[in-house]
Design a protein around this motif. Structure first.
Motif, PDB file in Angstrom:
ATOM      1  N   PHE A  29       1.738  -1.484  -6.131  1.00  0.00           N
ATOM      2  CA  PHE A  29       2.236  -0.800  -7.315  1.00  0.00           C
ATOM      3  C   PHE A  29       1.136   0.070  -7.926  1.00  0.00           C
ATOM      4  O   PHE A  29       1.341   1.247  -8.212  1.00  0.00           O
ATOM      5  CB  PHE A  29       2.760  -1.812  -8.337  1.00  0.00           C
ATOM      6  CG  PHE A  29       3.266  -1.186  -9.598  1.00  0.00           C
ATOM      7  CD1 PHE A  29       4.525  -0.633  -9.656  1.00  0.00           C
ATOM      8  CD2 PHE A  29       2.465  -1.153 -10.734  1.00  0.00           C
ATOM      9  CE1 PHE A  29       4.996  -0.035 -10.824  1.00  0.00           C
ATOM     10  CE2 PHE A  29       2.917  -0.566 -11.904  1.00  0.00           C
ATOM     11  CZ  PHE A  29       4.184  -0.009 -11.943  1.00  0.00           C
ATOM     12  N   ILE A  30      -0.047  -0.514  -8.129  1.00  0.00           N
ATOM     13  CA  ILE A  30      -1.170   0.218  -8.718  1.00  0.00           C
ATOM     14  C   ILE A  30      -1.586   1.377  -7.821  1.00  0.00           C
ATOM     15  O   ILE A  30      -1.849   2.492  -8.290  1.00  0.00           O
ATOM     16  CB  ILE A  30      -2.373  -0.727  -8.965  1.00  0.00           C
ATOM     17  CG1 ILE A  30      -2.016  -1.794  -9.989  1.00  0.00           C
ATOM     18  CG2 ILE A  30      -3.609   0.052  -9.383  1.00  0.00           C
ATOM     19  CD1 ILE A  30      -1.697  -1.287 -11.367  1.00  0.00           C
ATOM     20  N   GLU A  31      -1.629   1.151  -6.523  1.00  0.00           N
ATOM     21  CA  GLU A  31      -2.017   2.195  -5.570  1.00  0.00           C
ATOM     22  C   GLU A  31      -1.088   3.410  -5.666  1.00  0.00           C
ATOM     23  O   GLU A  31      -1.549   4.557  -5.760  1.00  0.00           O
ATOM     24  CB  GLU A  31      -1.987   1.629  -4.152  1.00  0.00           C
ATOM     25  CG  GLU A  31      -2.273   2.631  -3.063  1.00  0.00           C
ATOM     26  CD  GLU A  31      -2.038   2.060  -1.673  1.00  0.00           C
ATOM     27  OE1 GLU A  31      -1.954   2.875  -0.735  1.00  0.00           O
ATOM     28  OE2 GLU A  31      -1.930   0.834  -1.511  1.00  0.00           O
ATOM     29  N   LEU A  37      -0.416   9.569 -10.542  1.00  0.00           N
ATOM     30  CA  LEU A  37      -1.062  10.075 -11.744  1.00  0.00           C
ATOM     31  C   LEU A  37      -2.246  10.992 -11.442  1.00  0.00           C
ATOM     32  O   LEU A  37      -2.573  11.871 -12.236  1.00  0.00           O
ATOM     33  CB  LEU A  37      -1.513   8.915 -12.641  1.00  0.00           C
ATOM     34  CG  LEU A  37      -0.376   8.160 -13.317  1.00  0.00           C
ATOM     35  CD1 LEU A  37      -0.903   6.886 -13.969  1.00  0.00           C
ATOM     36  CD2 LEU A  37       0.332   9.035 -14.329  1.00  0.00           C
ATOM     37  N   GLU A  38      -2.879  10.798 -10.302  1.00  0.00           N
ATOM     38  CA  GLU A  38      -4.018  11.633  -9.922  1.00  0.00           C
ATOM     39  C   GLU A  38      -3.617  12.820  -9.051  1.00  0.00           C
ATOM     40  O   GLU A  38      -4.474  13.577  -8.612  1.00  0.00           O
ATOM     41  CB  GLU A  38      -5.058  10.776  -9.194  1.00  0.00           C
ATOM     42  CG  GLU A  38      -5.712   9.754 -10.104  1.00  0.00           C
ATOM     43  CD  GLU A  38      -6.688   8.838  -9.385  1.00  0.00           C
ATOM     44  OE1 GLU A  38      -6.733   8.861  -8.136  1.00  0.00           O
ATOM     45  OE2 GLU A  38      -7.403   8.096 -10.077  1.00  0.00           O
ATOM     46  N   SER A  39      -2.330  13.000  -8.847  1.00  0.00           N
ATOM     47  CA  SER A  39      -1.848  14.069  -7.968  1.00  0.00           C
ATOM     48  C   SER A  39      -1.985  15.447  -8.622  1.00  0.00           C
ATOM     49  O   SER A  39      -2.116  15.576  -9.844  1.00  0.00           O
ATOM     50  CB  SER A  39      -0.380  13.834  -7.608  1.00  0.00           C
ATOM     51  OG  SER A  39       0.444  14.084  -8.732  1.00  0.00           O
ATOM     52  N   ASP A  40      -1.945  16.477  -7.789  1.00  0.00           N
ATOM     53  CA  ASP A  40      -1.986  17.858  -8.281  1.00  0.00           C
ATOM     54  C   ASP A  40      -0.792  18.165  -9.171  1.00  0.00           C
ATOM     55  O   ASP A  40      -0.909  18.923 -10.142  1.00  0.00           O
ATOM     56  CB  ASP A  40      -2.034  18.843  -7.110  1.00  0.00           C
ATOM     57  CG  ASP A  40      -3.356  18.800  -6.361  1.00  0.00           C
ATOM     58  OD1 ASP A  40      -4.359  18.316  -6.944  1.00  0.00           O
ATOM     59  OD2 ASP A  40      -3.395  19.240  -5.198  1.00  0.00           O
ATOM     60  N   VAL A  41       0.355  17.561  -8.862  1.00  0.00           N
ATOM     61  CA  VAL A  41       1.560  17.791  -9.675  1.00  0.00           C
ATOM     62  C   VAL A  41       1.327  17.303 -11.104  1.00  0.00           C
ATOM     63  O   VAL A  41       1.600  18.021 -12.072  1.00  0.00           O
ATOM     64  CB  VAL A  41       2.792  17.095  -9.050  1.00  0.00           C
ATOM     65  CG1 VAL A  41       3.980  17.150  -9.987  1.00  0.00           C
ATOM     66  CG2 VAL A  41       3.135  17.706  -7.707  1.00  0.00           C
ATOM     67  N   CYS A  42       0.803  16.081 -11.243  1.00  0.00           N
ATOM     68  CA  CYS A  42       0.524  15.553 -12.588  1.00  0.00           C
ATOM     69  C   CYS A  42      -0.519  16.388 -13.310  1.00  0.00           C
ATOM     70  O   CYS A  42      -0.370  16.691 -14.493  1.00  0.00           O
ATOM     71  CB  CYS A  42       0.058  14.106 -12.502  1.00  0.00           C
ATOM     72  SG  CYS A  42       1.368  12.928 -12.774  1.00  0.00           S
ATOM     73  N   SER A  43      -1.569  16.743 -12.600  1.00  0.00           N
ATOM     74  CA  SER A  43      -2.627  17.548 -13.223  1.00  0.00           C
ATOM     75  C   SER A  43      -2.091  18.882 -13.710  1.00  0.00           C
ATOM     76  O   SER A  43      -2.452  19.347 -14.795  1.00  0.00           O
ATOM     77  CB  SER A  43      -3.767  17.786 -12.221  1.00  0.00           C
ATOM     78  OG  SER A  43      -4.403  16.572 -11.932  1.00  0.00           O
TER      79      SER A  43
END
Length: 107
Positions: A29-31, A37-43
């Motif tokens: 789940f955390i992975e 959250l660290e993806s380019d989409v989120c950024s």
């Protein structure tokens, strides 16, 4: 066991149910959540999120266009709780805010 504490009503919070794709693995789940959250989409969406929460899309015409409108008591400074003379209304207002929260101050 990880103690999650209690709700505002004092009810003890139980175990968290992980989504099926996590296959009962908190690590999985955390992975997956961390990768998302660290993806380019989120950024790339972070500036929009900041506008929704703290900026120009928090209130007013821009918030309506963004479908980001909430009950009036959720907006910071919308009511002066200390000035409410009626004890029942003041308590109801405080409970509404305590249970549903408030938006942060607009920057």
């Amino acid at each position: 066991d990880f103690k999650l504490g209690t709700s505002q009503d004092g009810d003890v919070l139980g175990d968290v149910e992980l989504p099926p794709w996590a296959k009962n693995s908190p690590e999985k789940f955390i992975e997956v959540m961390r990768a998302a959250l660290e993806s380019d989409v989120c950024s790339s969406m972070l500036p929009d999120w900041v506008d929704l929460i703290f900026g120009r899309k928090q209130q007013g015409p821009e918030s309506i266009k963004a479908h980001n409108v909430f009950f009036y008591l959720t907006y910071y400074g919308s009511v002066d709780v200390a000035s409410i003379k009626d004890e029942g209304l003041r308590q109801a207002t405080e409970l509404q805010i305590a249970h549903f929260g408030q938006c942060p101050m607009q920057l």
